[in-house]
Scaffold this motif. Structure first.
Motif, PDB file in Angstrom:
ATOM      1  N   TRP A 283     -23.726  15.917  22.712  1.00  0.00           N
ATOM      2  CA  TRP A 283     -22.443  14.999  23.012  1.00  0.00           C
ATOM      3  C   TRP A 283     -23.025  13.817  23.983  1.00  0.00           C
ATOM      4  CZ3 TRP A 283     -20.134  13.725  27.640  1.00  0.00           C
ATOM      5  CH2 TRP A 283     -19.025  12.775  27.529  1.00  0.00           C
ATOM      6  N   MET A 284     -23.934  14.216  24.947  1.00  0.00           N
ATOM      7  CA  MET A 284     -24.208  13.366  26.105  1.00  0.00           C
ATOM      8  C   MET A 284     -25.207  12.379  25.434  1.00  0.00           C
ATOM      9  SD  MET A 284     -24.619  15.496  29.389  1.00  0.00           S
ATOM     10  CE  MET A 284     -25.638  14.567  30.075  1.00  0.00           C
ATOM     11  N   ARG A 295     -19.872   5.401  17.935  1.00  0.00           N
ATOM     12  CA  ARG A 295     -19.092   6.578  16.893  1.00  0.00           C
ATOM     13  C   ARG A 295     -17.953   7.474  17.784  1.00  0.00           C
ATOM     14  NH1 ARG A 295     -25.017   8.871  14.815  1.00  0.00           N
ATOM     15  NH2 ARG A 295     -25.991   6.692  14.007  1.00  0.00           N
ATOM     16  N   LEU A 296     -18.302   7.502  19.101  1.00  0.00           N
ATOM     17  CA  LEU A 296     -17.540   8.599  19.822  1.00  0.00           C
ATOM     18  C   LEU A 296     -16.172   7.706  19.967  1.00  0.00           C
ATOM     19  CD1 LEU A 296     -19.725  10.486  22.215  1.00  0.00           C
ATOM     20  CD2 LEU A 296     -18.676  11.372  19.980  1.00  0.00           C
ATOM     21  N   GLU A 297     -16.620   6.514  20.332  1.00  0.00           N
ATOM     22  CA  GLU A 297     -15.240   5.575  20.974  1.00  0.00           C
ATOM     23  C   GLU A 297     -14.515   5.277  19.538  1.00  0.00           C
ATOM     24  OE1 GLU A 297     -17.135   1.990  22.291  1.00  0.00           O
ATOM     25  OE2 GLU A 297     -17.311   2.769  24.213  1.00  0.00           O
ATOM     26  N   MET A 298     -15.203   5.109  18.335  1.00  0.00           N
ATOM     27  CA  MET A 298     -13.978   4.813  17.092  1.00  0.00           C
ATOM     28  C   MET A 298     -13.333   6.291  16.901  1.00  0.00           C
ATOM     29  SD  MET A 298     -15.355   4.196  13.342  1.00  0.00           S
ATOM     30  CE  MET A 298     -15.990   2.307  14.106  1.00  0.00           C
ATOM     31  N   ARG A 299     -13.827   7.566  17.022  1.00  0.00           N
ATOM     32  CA  ARG A 299     -13.150   8.737  16.724  1.00  0.00           C
ATOM     33  C   ARG A 299     -12.107   9.006  17.810  1.00  0.00           C
ATOM     34  NH1 ARG A 299     -16.754  13.990  16.923  1.00  0.00           N
ATOM     35  NH2 ARG A 299     -18.125  12.831  15.717  1.00  0.00           N
ATOM     36  N   ALA A 300     -12.487   8.602  19.183  1.00  0.00           N
ATOM     37  CA  ALA A 300     -11.385   8.665  19.947  1.00  0.00           C
ATOM     38  C   ALA A 300     -10.108   7.636  19.852  1.00  0.00           C
ATOM     39  CB  ALA A 300     -11.917   8.232  21.526  1.00  0.00           C
ATOM     40  N   SER A 301     -10.416   6.569  19.274  1.00  0.00           N
ATOM     41  CA  SER A 301      -9.372   5.537  18.805  1.00  0.00           C
ATOM     42  C   SER A 301      -8.587   6.076  17.666  1.00  0.00           C
ATOM     43  CB  SER A 301      -9.839   4.256  18.651  1.00  0.00           C
ATOM     44  OG  SER A 301     -10.919   4.148  17.662  1.00  0.00           O
ATOM     45  N   LYS A 302      -9.271   6.640  16.703  1.00  0.00           N
ATOM     46  CA  LYS A 302      -8.429   7.158  15.590  1.00  0.00           C
ATOM     47  C   LYS A 302      -7.516   8.399  15.977  1.00  0.00           C
ATOM     48  CE  LYS A 302     -11.984   6.130  11.969  1.00  0.00           C
ATOM     49  NZ  LYS A 302     -12.659   6.770  10.926  1.00  0.00           N
ATOM     50  N   ASN A 303      -7.939   8.931  17.014  1.00  0.00           N
ATOM     51  CA  ASN A 303      -7.184  10.274  17.286  1.00  0.00           C
ATOM     52  C   ASN A 303      -5.897   9.580  18.311  1.00  0.00           C
ATOM     53  OD1 ASN A 303      -8.621  12.206  16.412  1.00  0.00           O
ATOM     54  ND2 ASN A 303      -9.905  12.405  18.511  1.00  0.00           N
ATOM     55  N   GLU A 304      -6.093   8.410  19.091  1.00  0.00           N
ATOM     56  CA  GLU A 304      -5.014   7.878  19.745  1.00  0.00           C
ATOM     57  C   GLU A 304      -4.018   7.219  18.711  1.00  0.00           C
ATOM     58  OE1 GLU A 304      -6.601   4.996  22.341  1.00  0.00           O
ATOM     59  OE2 GLU A 304      -7.301   6.542  23.922  1.00  0.00           O
TER      60      GLU A 304
END
Length: 307
Positions: A283-284, A295-304
C-alpha cells in the motif's frame, strides 16, 4: 499557482492518506494489527511479565482453549506451565526491539552512505560501493552466526550484526536514486542559487528518496524478524531467561508431536506480523508514489460517493 496550492499542509495530507488507507481494507487491517503489536510490545511486559515467568508444573503443556483456567491460558501453557499468551506478549518486545533497531541502524547508515556515494565524485562512490560489495559477499545468516558465536548472543550484538548485513540494501538503492535525481532541474537550480552540497542532499534530494526507503524499510522489518527467529531457532539468538518469538518456536520443537501449540502460536504471530508488513508495504509503495497515488484516491472517492 502558488506554492500553497501545490503542496498541501500536513493536516490535509494526513487526512488524504487516512482516506486512502480506509479505502484499502487489507492495508487497513494490516495497519491496525501492527499498531496492536507495537502497543503490546510497549506495555505488555509491564502488565504480564510476572505471569509469563511464573511456573506451574501441574499445568505443563496445558492444551489451548481451556476456558475454565482463565483468559490468560486461552493459548495453552508451555513445558513449565507458563501461559503462552503472556509469554507471546512479553516476547513481542524483544522481537520488535531487535527488528526496529536493526532496520533503523541499517537504514540511517546505508542512506547516508548512499547519498554521499550518489552525489559525490566517482572515486568516493566507488570506494563506498566496494564496502557494500564486501558486506554482500558474505551470506547474511552465515555472517551473523560467526559474529554471534565470537561475541556471544545478546540483544545488542544481534541488532548490530543484523544492521550491518542490511546496510547494502539501503546504500545501493539510495545511490541509484540519487544518481538519477541529481540531474533533475530543481537540483541544478539549487546549485545555481548557491546552495551547499549538504543542503542539496538533505533538503532537496533526500525527501524525494525517502518514500522508496520507507517502503524498503517496511519490507526489511519483516526480513529482520525472520532472520532473528532463524538465529534463535539455531540457538545463537536471544538466550533464556529473555524470550523472543523465534526462541519460543525453538523451545517447542521437541514437543511438536505432543504439544503442537508451543510452536504454533508464536509461529502464527510471526506469520501474521510479516504478512501485515508486506500488505502495508504494498500500500505504501502506491500511496507514496505521486504517479500511482491516483488509484487509491479514486477508490477512496468512490467509497465516499456510495450512500
Amino acid at each position: 499557482m502558488t506554492q500553497i496550492d501545490v503542496i498541501p499542509d500536513e493536516p490535509k495530507a494526513l487526512i488524504r492518506f487516512a482516506r486512502m488507507l480506509w479505502a484499502d481494507k487489507f492495508a487497513l487491517a494490516a495497519a491496525l494489527f501492527l499498531c496492536l503489536i507495537f502497543v503490546l510490545a510497549l506495555i505488555g511486559p509491564w502488565l504480564l511479565d510476572a505471569a509469563a515467568q511464573k511456573q506451574n508444573l501441574r499445568g505443563r503443556n496445558a492444551p489451548p482453549f481451556d476456558w475454565e483456567r482463565g483468559w490468560i491460558w486461552i493459548l495453552g501453557a508451555d513445558a513449565l506451565g507458563r501461559p503462552l499468551l503472556a509469554r507471546i506478549v512479553v516476547a513481542s518486545q524483544n522481537t520488535m526491539t531487535v527488528a526496529a533497531g536493526a532496520v533503523l541502524g541499517s537504514a540511517v547508515i546505508g542512506t547516508v552512505l548512499g547519498l554521499v556515494a550518489g552525489y559525490a565524485g566517482k572515486r568516493t562512490g566507488l570506494v563506498i560501493m566496494r564496502l557494500a560489495d564486501v558486506i554482500m559477499s558474505f551470506p547474511s545468516l552465515l555472517l551473523a552466526v560467526v559474529v554471534l558465536y565470537i561475541l556471544g548472543p545478546s540483544v545488542l550484538n544481534l541488532v548490530v550484526v543484523l544492521a550491518i548485513t542490511r546496510i547494502p540494501v539501503y546504500l545501493r538503492t539510495t545511490r541509484a536514486e540519487v544518481m538519477e535525481i541529481r540531474e533533475r532541474m530543481f537540483v541544478q537550480a539549487a546549485k545555481v542559487m548557491g546552495a551547499s552540497s549538504p543542503r542539496i542532499i538533505f533538503r532537496h534530494i533526500l525527501p524525494v528518496v525517502l518514500p522508496t526507503l520507507m517502503t524498503i524499510a517496511t519490507l526489511d522489518f519483516a526480513f529482520v524478524m525472520l532472520a532473528e527467529s532463524a538465529l534463535s531457532f539455531l540457538g545463537i539468538g536471544i538466550q533464556p531467561p529473555e524470550i523472543t518469538w523465534g526462541l519460543m518456536i525453538a523451545q517447542g520443537r521437541q514437543y511438536l508431536t505432543t504439544a503442537w501449540w508451543l510452536s504454533f502460536w508464536p509461529g502464527l504471530a510471526i506469520i501474521l506480523t510479516t504478512l501485515s508488513l508486506n500488505l502495508l508495504s504494498s500500500w505504501m509503495r502506491i500511496a507514496l508514489d505521486p504517479t500511482q497515488r491516483w488509484r487509491l484516491e479514486m477508490r477512496a472517492s468512490k467509497n465516499e460517493v456510495k450512500p
